[in-house]
Each structure stands twice: as C-alpha cells, then as structure tokens.
Design an enzyme around this catalytic site. Structure first.
Site, PDB file in Angstrom:
ATOM      1  N   TRP A   1       5.049 -13.998  -4.854  1.00  0.00           N
ATOM      2  CA  TRP A   1       4.798 -13.664  -3.448  1.00  0.00           C
ATOM      3  C   TRP A   1       3.479 -14.257  -2.971  1.00  0.00           C
ATOM      4  CZ3 TRP A   1       1.477  -9.191  -1.716  1.00  0.00           C
ATOM      5  CH2 TRP A   1       0.502  -8.886  -2.668  1.00  0.00           C
ATOM      6  N   ASP A   2       2.655 -14.715  -3.905  1.00  0.00           N
ATOM      7  CA  ASP A   2       1.377 -15.346  -3.552  1.00  0.00           C
ATOM      8  C   ASP A   2       1.582 -16.374  -2.441  1.00  0.00           C
ATOM      9  OD1 ASP A   2       1.410 -14.357  -6.216  1.00  0.00           O
ATOM     10  OD2 ASP A   2      -0.329 -15.563  -6.773  1.00  0.00           O
TER      11      ASP A   2
ATOM     12  N   GLU B   1       0.051  -3.548  -9.205  1.00  0.00           N
ATOM     13  CA  GLU B   1       0.912  -3.483 -10.389  1.00  0.00           C
ATOM     14  C   GLU B   1       0.492  -2.382 -11.364  1.00  0.00           C
ATOM     15  OE1 GLU B   1       1.044  -7.457 -11.902  1.00  0.00           O
ATOM     16  OE2 GLU B   1       2.451  -8.084 -10.344  1.00  0.00           O
TER      17      GLU B   1
ATOM     18  N   LYS C   1      -4.918  -1.938  -9.256  1.00  0.00           N
ATOM     19  CA  LYS C   1      -5.211  -3.295  -9.723  1.00  0.00           C
ATOM     20  C   LYS C   1      -5.675  -4.177  -8.567  1.00  0.00           C
ATOM     21  CE  LYS C   1      -3.017  -7.166 -12.146  1.00  0.00           C
ATOM     22  NZ  LYS C   1      -1.753  -7.833 -12.452  1.00  0.00           N
ATOM     23  N   GLN C   2      -5.000  -4.048  -7.424  1.00  0.00           N
ATOM     24  CA  GLN C   2      -5.278  -4.965  -6.309  1.00  0.00           C
ATOM     25  C   GLN C   2      -4.886  -4.297  -5.003  1.00  0.00           C
ATOM     26  OE1 GLN C   2      -1.837  -7.000  -8.315  1.00  0.00           O
ATOM     27  NE2 GLN C   2      -2.008  -8.239  -6.475  1.00  0.00           N
TER      28      GLN C   2
HETATM   29  C1  BGC Z   1      -0.850 -10.202  -9.604  1.00  0.00           C
HETATM   30  C2  BGC Z   1       0.358 -10.545  -8.766  1.00  0.00           C
HETATM   31  C3  BGC Z   1       0.407 -12.055  -8.580  1.00  0.00           C
HETATM   32  C4  BGC Z   1       0.386 -12.764  -9.918  1.00  0.00           C
HETATM   33  C5  BGC Z   1       0.318 -14.267  -9.769  1.00  0.00           C
HETATM   34  C6  BGC Z   1      -0.770 -10.951 -10.916  1.00  0.00           C
HETATM   35  O1  BGC Z   1      -1.908 -10.677 -11.661  1.00  0.00           O
HETATM   36  O2  BGC Z   1      -0.913  -8.821  -9.855  1.00  0.00           O
HETATM   37  O3  BGC Z   1       0.252  -9.924  -7.520  1.00  0.00           O
HETATM   38  O4  BGC Z   1       1.550 -12.394  -7.882  1.00  0.00           O
HETATM   39  O5  BGC Z   1      -0.756 -12.345 -10.622  1.00  0.00           O
HETATM   40  O6  BGC Z   1      -0.831 -14.672  -9.102  1.00  0.00           O
END
Ligand code: BGC
Length: 790
Positions: free
Chosen positions: A361-362, A488, A592-593
């Site tokens: 999804w980035d 996540e 996490k984010q």
């Molecule tokens: C993140 C995801 C991201 C992926 C690739 C993961 O660490 O939690 O949101 O899509 O990295 O960048």
C-alpha cells in the site's frame, strides 16, 4: 549505520568523500540508479568489494514456495522474489598484473557523487597498486530516463607517473553469488542461481546473454557494446560462456595518457515473447543508445531532469539538510516510478532486494500522492497496473468467499505473496487505498477517460469487497470486523477507524462514479440498488469513539487494552517486532506506525479540530515508529494541531531516513514511501495541503527555523506555485494564460488565482496547544543540532 553527515550537505548533490567499506551496502542503495524499469545498485564498477550486488528489472521475479508449518485454508502457496539479473555494470581493471581492488594497494583518493540535476553517478579515484603503480580512474554511470532499457558507463583510466599495462574487462554476469542474508523478516529470500542460460552471442566489441527463470518462466536478455578510445595498439576482444561474457580492452599507457571506454548495455524481459523477438528487442535498444551516443544520452538525461525540477522542485530555506534530503527523496521517487509503465512501484523501488522487491500500500498511500501533483502520468500507469491485476484480485476475493476484488498486501505479479495472514491478507485497507488514489488522480487531472476505462472498475470492485466484508448489526450500524489497519502491532480487530473511514469514502466515490458513468457501470453489472447499498453502508459506518477519554479508538475496544510497559522496554528492544511475539504486541497498546493519526490525514474531513488534538496527544504517547512510514504522517498532523517544531523533527526523520540510515536497513534498498513522505510532510504538513474536495485547500504554517518553503502542485493542467514565509503565502499560476483561473482555499477562505496575477494572503497566528505531546521513552524523533554550519 551511516554516521551523521556521511554525505556533506549540498542542495543538489549527494557526495561521498571517502570510501567506508563498513557502510558499502548502504551507500549502494543511496547511489542506486533506476528509471522504474531497470535498476542498478551503486556497486563499485569492479564488482568487489560489495555489500549486496544488485541489478533489477521491474517485475522480473522467481516464484518460490511459501512453506507453512501448519497450513490453513486460503493461505497463499507461492511467493515471488525479485531476481538479481545479469550484471552489466561490471568493469574490472588490471594495472600491470594487479586487479584494482580498493582493499589492496593504497586508495589515495575516492569520491562518489550523485548529482540530482543531471542524474549521473560519478566516481573518481586515485589508486596505487601494491607494486606502486598509480592510476586515476573517472567513471560516470547513468540509467537513462529517456531510453527505458538502456544504461551506460563512461570509464576513463589515466596513468600517473609510470608506464602501465592496462587490461580492462567489461562483463555481463548472470547468477552472481549473493551474500547470505540475516533472519530479519524484512530482507529478501536468497535465490541460488535462479537463471538458466538460453543463448549467447558474441562480437568483437560486445555481445548478448539470454536466460530464463526456472519456475516463473520469465526470459531476460542483456546486451552490451563498447566504444573505445586509447593509444595506438589498443586491443579489444570478447569471449563468453553460459553465465558470463567478457570484453577485454588492452593497452599500454604512458604517464598522462588515458584509455576511455564507453559501455552501453540494455535489458529486456518478457513472459511471452520468443527468444528471437526478445533478442532483437534488446539489440535494437542497444543500437539506439549507440546512435544517440554518450553525449546524446547525457543531454537527454539533463533535459528530462530540467523539466522535472522545473515543475516539481521543493525549495526550503532554513534547513539545508532537509533541502538536500527532499530533493534526494523526489529523485528516488522519480527513479522508482517514472518509467515503470504499467508495472508496480516497489517499497524499495529498484534499489535493493528488501521486502523481496514487493509492492505494498506504500505506493498508493505515500508515493502516488506525490506523483499525482508532480508527474500525474506516472500515477495513471501505476493504477493501470493495479487494474491489470484485477482478475487475480477477484480470484483472491472468491477464494476468501467474498465479492469484489481483494488486492494483495504484497506482490510483484498481482498475486498475494504474504504468508502471514494478520499483517498480510487481513490488511484489507489496501483496497480503499487504491480507490483513494484513483479518486485523487481523477480529481487532480480531470482525466475522465481514465476514470471510465480504468478507475471505475477499480472503484466498483473495491466497493463490492467492503459490502461483502462488512455487515449491518441489528441496530443498522455497519461494521468491518477482523481486519488489520496500518498499525501492524494491532491485528485482526474489529472496526479499524482508518479502514472504515477509507472504505466509507471508497463506497461513496464508487457510487458517484457509477452514477456519472452509468452505461459503463451497467456493463460492470452495477444497479441502482447496488449503489444504494454502498451509500447506506457508508452512512452507517461505525467509527469507534471512547466517550470517557474523548478520543477515537484506533479499533473497537482499543483504549481498554493493556498499556505497553514502555518504561521498562530498553531501546535495544526496538523494533519490537524483532524482540517480542506478535501475540504480546496485539494485546497491548503499542503502535508500530501512524494509524488513527493517518486517518486524520487522509480523512481529515471526518474529525473536528478538538478531536484531532486530543487524538494526536493520545496516540503520540503510544506510537513507537518501528516503521519508516510513520514519521511523515506524524509530521502532517503535528503541524495541523499546532506542534510545529515537533512536525519539523518528524519531517527530518522521514527525509533523512536513508541519507542517515535511521532505520539501519538502508542496505536492503531505500525507503521510497518515507522519501515520498518528506514531500508530504512539507506540502501537507507545512503547506497544509488537503485534497478532500475538488478544490485545493491550503493552510500554511512554518516552524521557526524554516524561513521559506516553495513547492508546486499540478491541478487540472495548471501549475500552482506556492511560496510560504513566516508572514504570508503567495499563490501563483506559473506559465498560465491570463484567462486561466483556479479556485483554492487558504485557511478556509476561498481565493481565486488567475494567470499572471499571483495572490498573497497573510498567515494567521497558529496557537501552540497548552499540553505538550509526549512519546514513549526514547522514541521521540531526534532533535538535531540546528547550528548554521551543519
Ligand atoms: C510496514 C508496512 C509497509 C511495509 C513496506 C512494514 O514495516 O509496517 O506498512 O507496507 O513495511 O514498506
């Protein structure tokens, strides 16, 4: 880790003034060149030493089984991994009998420089061989933006004090040995010799190698040719075997004499084309490059970038490091996407094997927003790629017993490649992220043909997924249960606010588009009844809120989960995912984010100002930023709620992610989303730019140290240049006719900008909230030394 200021601060160049072998892999990622189709890591020309050798072609992958200790229904069985294809950048040099290897002899000078204006990686070195012979070498490498299959290297060696015998070996090498990888789940699987030889062709000055992957059956061709200029009696010959081809140039140089070799190399791959067809395609690309010549390639590259910077540059006064980093970020975003042409844009672009070369999804959430307002054609291409994978996404939805399309969490070819359900398939929000990218692109460009032919079906099939995944409870409230949002560390939960709000918009935008393009919608089987169900679900969408704390709940019940014991979590235990079982993370409030905070960015229209502040304060205390995708969003919302200095710190973290190797994994490739995030933090954070509605909306505000910010936004073919200082913002339609006009919002007020008549508006005072934000201990963004000489 790259120490601070490994690369001196310079507005347009990334320069490395001495070679540090301890951070070779990191610098290979930073200095990677790509055009979205071909990607070359910044490996030293002579191949060794290396951190990670890497040459990639967009979507050239091998399949590998995804093993499970315990299988389950609907688990993907096979995954894809990007292949390190035939290495064409290899040029070995022997001085008398000794190979130029920086680990031996004396390296008297070594400098590399990536100039963002001309798109060239330059290297110069002065080396003394163990036998005491000095040579100077200057090389320039490019991956062409204008000739998609082509890369070239200009290699010049000069004898210094003595007569030296020079042997230069320029190679194409397939199946290079790769160093063993760590157990970090974010790195790639190592494929042993994935390429099988099919064909080789030789001529005096070069040749061609063709290979095929064993399981995915993809065919790759790599060809090279050379132009040589040297003293009399310079020789050239080529020999070749299954996995390698070598052109050898030999001569004797007197002091001050030079040998110049220009190596042109070209790539092509296909899943369908025959061997002769692919061979001819690559030969033709090489011929075109030779015809253009070195100077021609340089000129084309420069013109291409002049045009890019003219429309897309961001100017920052007051923080030179950010100035450099945001341009570096834009350059890598351009490299990742610009010639991808209906292929995916991976999380690392084509700069390294991290995350197996997958796209997430980035792309839609971080990269495409930047490209929408700078290079919209690349967005149409990227979304066309999603469109081309619709059949796989529909199949996946069917396998999961759902309607519509379930797009893969991570993939190269459109099929789910994630073996971990909770942070893979369960992250259904990717459907809404794709839909929102469609909405944004169509709104910003007015590209109706795209909307009818590509966008509509993406919107319809994603809307169908939400209806099928969600349900109305007995009170009529619509829920989407058992999903994972962006964070996540909180997985498989009910009613993730981000997911629900993005799905809500997805449903409404799909219903509107289907109404506008009724005939096309009917062909997709859409009925009035169906669009009515979309609107109902959107209206009834549950958005969990904790009335007692007056904050939104990231997921239903979030605020009553046990708190994470941050005080007793030492810094070496981060990222938490490498030190704690997911089970523990899922039960507690550790983030996490940005997740709820991300919802406040992309669905900012669903929150009022008070909620935004309270939510930001609440989630800030629990967010650890174990993902590089977080800082830019925290910058955007920190700026919106009034914490401008904190926003500046987050901006710096996003922007410097790779130049300072902040996540300590730049070796596997640069973080394209974070680099795009530098633009987002500046434009959406300090520019206050939002695109919830078809009117570009700005609410500019600057932190103390940034004295001027300028950026452009392309909107319906017009280029709006925004210039912000501490007191005012000026909006200017650059290059527009006098009768062109654009309605925008400035801090909520409607303003009409017409061609040739810039409008200047005063900035209101932004009050700093009375409560200071706090992060988990040790997790605050780095505050940098702002002394003027950094
Ligand atoms: C993140 C995801 C991201 C992926 C690739 C993961 O660490 O939690 O949101 O899509 O990295 O960048």
């Amino acid at each position: 880790m790259i120490r601070e200021r490994a690369f001196p601060v310079d507005p347009w160049c990334i320069r490395e003034t001495r070679l540090d072998l301890d951070v070779l892999a990191q610098s290979e990622s930073v200095f990677a060149l790509s055009n979205g189709h071909v990607g070359l890591r910044g490996n030293l020309d002579e191949g060794e030493p290396h951190g990670l050798p890497g040459t990639y072609l967009n979507s050239f992958y091998e399949l590998r089984p995804l093993p499970y200790a315990e299988a389950g229904y609907g688990f993907p069985e096979s995954g894809q991994t990007i292949v390190n294809v035939t290495n064409g950048k290899l040029i070995r040099l022997l001085v008398d009998d000794e190979p130029l290897d920086v680990r031996y002899g004396e390296l008297l000078e070594h400098e590399r420089q990536l100039d963002l204006r001309d798109g060239l990686l330059k290297r110069q070195l002065h080396w003394r061989s163990p036998a005491g012979r000095d040579v100077r070498v200057r090389t320039t490498r490019l991956v062409s933006f204008t000739q998609r299959s082509v890369a070239a290297i200009h290699y010049e060696v000069e004898a210094v004090d003595d007569v030296v015998r020079i042997t230069l070996q320029s190679e194409l090498v397939a199946n290079e040995a790769l160093p063993p990888q760590s157990r970090d789940p974010r790195v790639a699987a190592v494929l042993e010799s994935p390429l099988q030889a099919e064909e080789r062709l030789l001529k005096e000055s070069g040749g061609l190698l063709m290979h095929q992957t064993k399981v995915s059956g993809l065919r790759v061709a790599a060809a090279m040719d050379h132009q040589v200029e040297g003293p009399d009696r310079t020789t050239i010959a080529t020999e070749g075997y299954e996995d390698w081809l070598r052109t050898t140039v030999g001569c004797v140089l007197k002091p001050g004499e030079k040998l110049t070799v220009i190596k042109y190399f070209a790539y092509g791959w296909s899943s369908r084309r025959s061997l002769p067809a692919l061979r001819d395609q690559v030969d033709a690309a090489l011929d075109a490059a030779l015809l253009t010549g070195w100077d021609g390639l340089l000129r084309e590259q420069r013109e291409y970038l002049d045009e890019f910077w003219e429309t897309s540059d961001v100017h920052v006064d007051g923080d030179p490091e950010v100035q450099q980093a945001v341009r570096f970020g834009l350059f890598h975003v351009l490299q990742a996407g610009i010639r991808a042409e209906r292929r995916p844009i991976a999380a690392k672009g084509l700069t390294g094997p991290g995350y197996d070369g997958h796209s997430f999804w980035d792309t839609e959430t971080f990269v495409l927003p930047v490209l929408t307002y700078t290079r919209p054609a690349a967005v149409a291409d990227a979304l066309y790629w999603r469109y081309s994978t619709l059949d796989s996404a529909r199949d996946r939805a069917r396998t999961l017993n759902h309607a519509g399309a379930a797009f893969p969490w991570r993939t190269i070819n459109g099929q789910e490649s994630s073996a971990y359900w909770p942070a893979g398939t369960a992250s259904f929000h990717i459907a809404a992220d794709i839909a929102d990218a469609v909405r944004r692109y169509v709104q910003a460009t007015g590209d109706e043909q795209f909307e009818r032919e590509v966008g509509l079906e993406l919107l319809v099939e994603t809307a169908r997924l939400w209806i099928s995944l969600g349900h109305h409870d007995r009170h009529g409230v619509f829920h989407i249960d058992g999903v994972t949002g962006p964070d996540e560390y909180t997985a498989v939960k009910n009613d993730n606010v981000y997911t629900n709000l993005m799905a809500q918009r997805n449903l409404l935008v799909a219903a509107d588009a289907a109404t506008r393009h009724q005939t096309y919608a009917e062909q997709l089987g859409v009925t009035d009844h169906e669009t009515a169900t979309w609107r109902d679900a959107a209206m009834d969408m549950n958005v969990p809120f904790d009335d007692e704390l007056s904050v939104h709940q990231q997921v239903e019940g979030y605020t009553r989960l046990q708190e994470w014991d941050f005080k007793n979590t030492p810094q070496e235990k981060y990222p938490l995912l490498l030190h704690f079982p997911y089970f523990d993370l899922y039960r507690r409030q550790a983030i996490k984010q940005a997740d709820l905070v991300l919802a406040m960015h992309w669905r900012g229209d669903a929150f009022d100002a008070d909620q935004k502040l309270r939510n930001f304060l609440y989630y800030e205390r629990r967010t650890v930023r174990d993902s590089s995708l977080s800082a830019c969003t925290q910058a955007v919302i920190a700026a919106e709620v009034g914490f401008l200095e904190l926003a500046h710190d987050y901006l710096r973290e996003a922007a410097l992610m790779d130049l300072h190797d902040l996540a300590e994994n730049t070796r596997d490739g640069v973080h394209i989303a974070s680099l795009a995030g530098a633009w987002i933090a500046l434009v959406a954070g300090f520019g206050g730019f939002r695109d919830h509605e078809p009117i570009p909306d700005f609410a500019p505000r600057l932190p103390g140290r940034i004295t001027r910010l300028e950026f452009s936004v392309l909107w319906r073919g017009l280029r709006l240049r925004v210039r912000i200082t501490a007191e005012e913002a000026t909006y200017n339609l650059v290059g527009a006719d006098d009768d062109a006009s654009l309605e925008i919002r400035h801090h909520g007020e409607k303003v009409v900008v017409t061609g040739g008549q810039p409008v200047t508006c005063a900035l209101p005072e932004i009050p700093t909230p009375p409560v200071a934000p706090r992060q988990p201990p040790g997790r605050a963004p780095l505050r940098r030394n702002y002394s003027p000489d950094f």
